[in-house]
Motif scaffolding. Structure first.
Motif, mmCIF file in Angstrom:
data_model
loop_
_atom_site.group_PDB
_atom_site.id
_atom_site.type_symbol
_atom_site.label_atom_id
_atom_site.label_comp_id
_atom_site.label_asym_id
_atom_site.label_seq_id
_atom_site.Cartn_x
_atom_site.Cartn_y
_atom_site.Cartn_z
ATOM 1 N N VAL A 1 -13.230 28.647 -18.017
ATOM 2 C CA VAL A 1 -13.020 28.266 -16.611
ATOM 3 C C VAL A 1 -14.299 27.792 -15.912
ATOM 4 O O VAL A 1 -14.224 27.144 -14.868
ATOM 5 C CB VAL A 1 -12.386 29.407 -15.766
ATOM 6 N N CYS A 2 -15.453 28.083 -16.472
ATOM 7 C CA CYS A 2 -16.703 27.760 -15.767
ATOM 8 C C CYS A 2 -16.899 26.245 -15.672
ATOM 9 O O CYS A 2 -17.007 25.557 -16.687
ATOM 10 C CB CYS A 2 -17.890 28.390 -16.485
ATOM 11 N N PRO A 3 -16.956 25.704 -14.461
ATOM 12 C CA PRO A 3 -17.097 24.253 -14.312
ATOM 13 C C PRO A 3 -18.470 23.730 -14.716
ATOM 14 O O PRO A 3 -18.642 22.539 -14.965
ATOM 15 C CB PRO A 3 -16.839 24.025 -12.818
ATOM 16 N N LYS B 1 -27.791 27.133 -14.392
ATOM 17 C CA LYS B 1 -26.606 26.271 -14.279
ATOM 18 C C LYS B 1 -25.565 26.832 -13.308
ATOM 19 O O LYS B 1 -24.700 26.117 -12.831
ATOM 20 C CB LYS B 1 -25.941 26.129 -15.652
ATOM 21 N N CYS B 2 -25.600 28.143 -13.065
ATOM 22 C CA CYS B 2 -24.547 28.813 -12.278
ATOM 23 C C CYS B 2 -24.579 28.360 -10.816
ATOM 24 O O CYS B 2 -25.610 28.425 -10.157
ATOM 25 C CB CYS B 2 -24.729 30.329 -12.361
ATOM 26 N N ASN B 3 -23.407 27.910 -10.315
ATOM 27 C CA ASN B 3 -23.342 27.461 -8.924
ATOM 28 C C ASN B 3 -22.735 28.508 -7.990
ATOM 29 O O ASN B 3 -22.520 28.244 -6.807
ATOM 30 C CB ASN B 3 -22.557 26.134 -8.828
ATOM 31 N N GLY B 4 -22.423 29.673 -8.549
ATOM 32 C CA GLY B 4 -21.919 30.764 -7.713
ATOM 33 C C GLY B 4 -20.468 30.649 -7.294
ATOM 34 O O GLY B 4 -20.034 31.324 -6.356
ATOM 35 N N CYS B 5 -19.683 29.833 -7.991
ATOM 36 C CA CYS B 5 -18.276 29.636 -7.580
ATOM 37 C C CYS B 5 -17.433 30.881 -7.838
ATOM 38 O O CYS B 5 -16.365 31.040 -7.265
ATOM 39 C CB CYS B 5 -17.678 28.442 -8.303
ATOM 40 N N LYS B 6 -17.861 31.776 -8.708
ATOM 41 C CA LYS B 6 -17.177 33.039 -9.037
ATOM 42 C C LYS B 6 -15.844 32.874 -9.759
ATOM 43 O O LYS B 6 -15.049 33.798 -9.859
ATOM 44 C CB LYS B 6 -16.974 33.894 -7.776
ATOM 45 N N LEU B 7 -15.579 31.665 -10.256
ATOM 46 C CA LEU B 7 -14.323 31.458 -10.986
ATOM 47 C C LEU B 7 -14.240 32.363 -12.212
ATOM 48 O O LEU B 7 -13.174 32.862 -12.564
ATOM 49 C CB LEU B 7 -14.221 30.002 -11.450
ATOM 50 N N CYS B 8 -15.377 32.559 -12.879
ATOM 51 C CA CYS B 8 -15.399 33.436 -14.067
ATOM 52 C C CYS B 8 -15.049 34.864 -13.672
ATOM 53 O O CYS B 8 -14.286 35.538 -14.350
ATOM 54 C CB CYS B 8 -16.765 33.376 -14.744
ATOM 55 N N VAL B 9 -15.605 35.330 -12.551
ATOM 56 C CA VAL B 9 -15.353 36.703 -12.101
ATOM 57 C C VAL B 9 -13.861 36.893 -11.836
ATOM 58 O O VAL B 9 -13.265 37.908 -12.209
ATOM 59 C CB VAL B 9 -16.164 37.012 -10.814
HETATM 60 S S1 SF4 Z 1 -17.787 30.091 -13.294
HETATM 61 FE FE1 SF4 Z 1 -19.236 31.818 -13.107
HETATM 62 S S2 SF4 Z 1 -21.008 31.255 -14.362
HETATM 63 FE FE2 SF4 Z 1 -19.800 29.379 -14.024
HETATM 64 S S3 SF4 Z 1 -20.724 28.453 -12.223
HETATM 65 FE FE3 SF4 Z 1 -19.027 29.681 -11.472
HETATM 66 S S4 SF4 Z 1 -19.973 31.679 -10.994
HETATM 67 FE FE4 SF4 Z 1 -21.444 30.578 -12.270
#
Ligand code: SF4
Ligand SMILES: Cc1ncc(C[n+]2csc(CCOP(=O)(O)OP(=O)(O)O)c2C)c(N)n1
Ligand code: SF4
Ligand code: SF4
Lengths: 290, 64
Positions: free
Chosen positions: B53-55, B11-19
């Motif tokens: 926060v993960c979309p 499911k992870c799209n690599g947006c890095k919002l979680c990081v």
């Molecule tokens: S918030 Fe983290 S886990 Fe969710 S899609 Fe973005 S990078 Fe992946």
């Protein structure tokens, strides 16, 4: 600090702690990394004892990731929740008596300029709202009046968190806190406006709900304080523990407050600071990436 | 109690919002080669911000 100083001397590789080796090999010293690169390098901060979901901890982590010159930066802190985190930070830092942070930073910055006239040494104050707007306001404002070349960052968690929840000058009007059960009778102090009037060349308000923008703001504030004048950044990071919010909701609460217009993202750049920033490649490059 | 953060990697799209939203350092990292986020559970405090926060709803935090 010379960039060679943190490198491990030949022959000592085996005996150095694993954490230190990791920091030297994979950390941000000497590299041009920022908030956007988080999660790809070893951070300048280790595990810390701040509460789960602390917005102040998130703000600190983002600040540390956006320092333009971490190996030549000194951070002056003050008593408060943030001071529990600094023993775990791999940037030179000084703990000052509550409220004295801008006076200590002034002396330090002046001494560094005398001792290292040819080097860039950034001095950063990072303190809570109680330390900045209440007990330390005298020292904070006098440093701005004198145009000291330091960056002041307030972690505005809207409460004296570390002493159990008294109201601060930055608590919102009406706020009922653990140790302020009657509700605050006055609105938040407008310190960004005061900072501008007092002579800051760069003033910004931001929150960790906008991490990349926070990184950009901190970087710009530090660069302006190198040459042009004092800078002030106010980071809105309300305390979930004292406001009794579920830790997972703190960023949503920040966004809600922004929507309600109670917290506004703002930036003031003096014309001189604007011209200076426009001429700096490092800022241009980072701004384009955001 | 131990905290578990489950990443549904597909499911992870690599947006890095979680990081960028985790208040604790060096817990979440983005693995460029594998194109998804990884977790160091030993350092996680289980606040649940990353999941909020993960979309893509790719993260589940349990056991806090
Ligand atoms: S918030 Fe983290 S886990 Fe969710 S899609 Fe973005 S990078 Fe992946
Ligand atoms: C000179 C002095 N006065 C008072 C205190 C007690 N004290 C410790 S932490 C604190 C509150 C800090 O509040 P703030 O600056 O808002 O930071 P926070 O803990 O909220 O991050 C106070 C009053 C102290 N340590 N030293
Ligand atoms: S009391 Fe509030 S500001 Fe202090 S560490 Fe806990 S969440 Fe953060
Ligand atoms: S639960 Fe909290 S501490 Fe754990 S990875 Fe998610 S944001 Fe970080």
């Amino acid at each position: 600090m010379s960039k060679g100083l943190f490198k491990i001397s030949p022959g000592f590789e085996d005996v150095m702690p694993a954490e230190y080796k990791e920091l030297v090999n994979n950390g941000p010293y000497g590299k041009d990394l920022g908030v956007s690169d988080l999660g790809t390098f070893k951070e300048l901060i280790e595990e810390h004892p701040l509460c789960a979901g602390c917005a102040e901890a998130l703000a600190l982590r983002l600040i540390l990731a956006s320092l333009p010159n971490s190996e030549d930066t000194v951070i002056v802190g003050s008593t408060g929740c943030s001071s529990l985190l600094f023993p775990q930070v791999a940037v030179q830092n000084i703990h000052s008596l509550f409220g004295n942070q801008n006076a200590v930073a002034t002396g330090l910055k002046r001494a560094l300029r005398l001792r290292f006239p040819d080097k860039v040494k950034d001095v950063l104050v990072i303190a809570g709202d109680g330390a900045t707007v209440d007990i330390g306001l005298d020292m904070v404002m006098q440093s701005w009046f004198r145009r000291e070349l330091i960056t002041t960052i307030m972690l505005d968690n809207e409460v004296y968190a570390n002493t159990g929840g008294q109201e601060s000058g930055m608590s919102p009007q009406g706020a009922v806190l653990h140790m302020a059960p009657l509700g605050k009778k006055f609105p938040k102090v407008n310190l960004p406006e005061i900072a501008r009037e007092a002579g800051c060349a760069y003033v910004a308000t931001i929150s960790p709900a906008l991490p990349r923008r926070l990184g950009k703001v901190v970087r710009r504030a530090i660069l302006v304080a190198r040459e042009i004048g004092p800078s002030y950044v106010q980071i809105f990071c309300p305390c979930p523990t004292n406001f009794k919010w579920p830790s997972a909701q703190v960023l949503q609460k920040i966004r809600d407050r922004q929507k309600e217009g109670i917290f506004k993202v703002r930036e003031y750049v003096s014309p001189e600071a604007e011209a200076y920033l426009a001429g700096l490649e490092v800022v241009k490059q980072h701004d384009e990436e955001q | 109690m131990y905290v578990t953060v489950k990443v549904e990697v597909e499911k992870c799209n690599g947006c890095k919002l979680c990081v960028l939203s985790c208040p604790d350092p060096n817990v979440l990292a983005y693995k460029q080669e594998e194109k998804h986020v990884v977790v160091n559970e030993h350092r996680c405090k289980g606040c649940g911000l990353c999941a909020t926060v993960c979309p893509e709803e790719a993260l589940t935090v349990s056991g806090n």
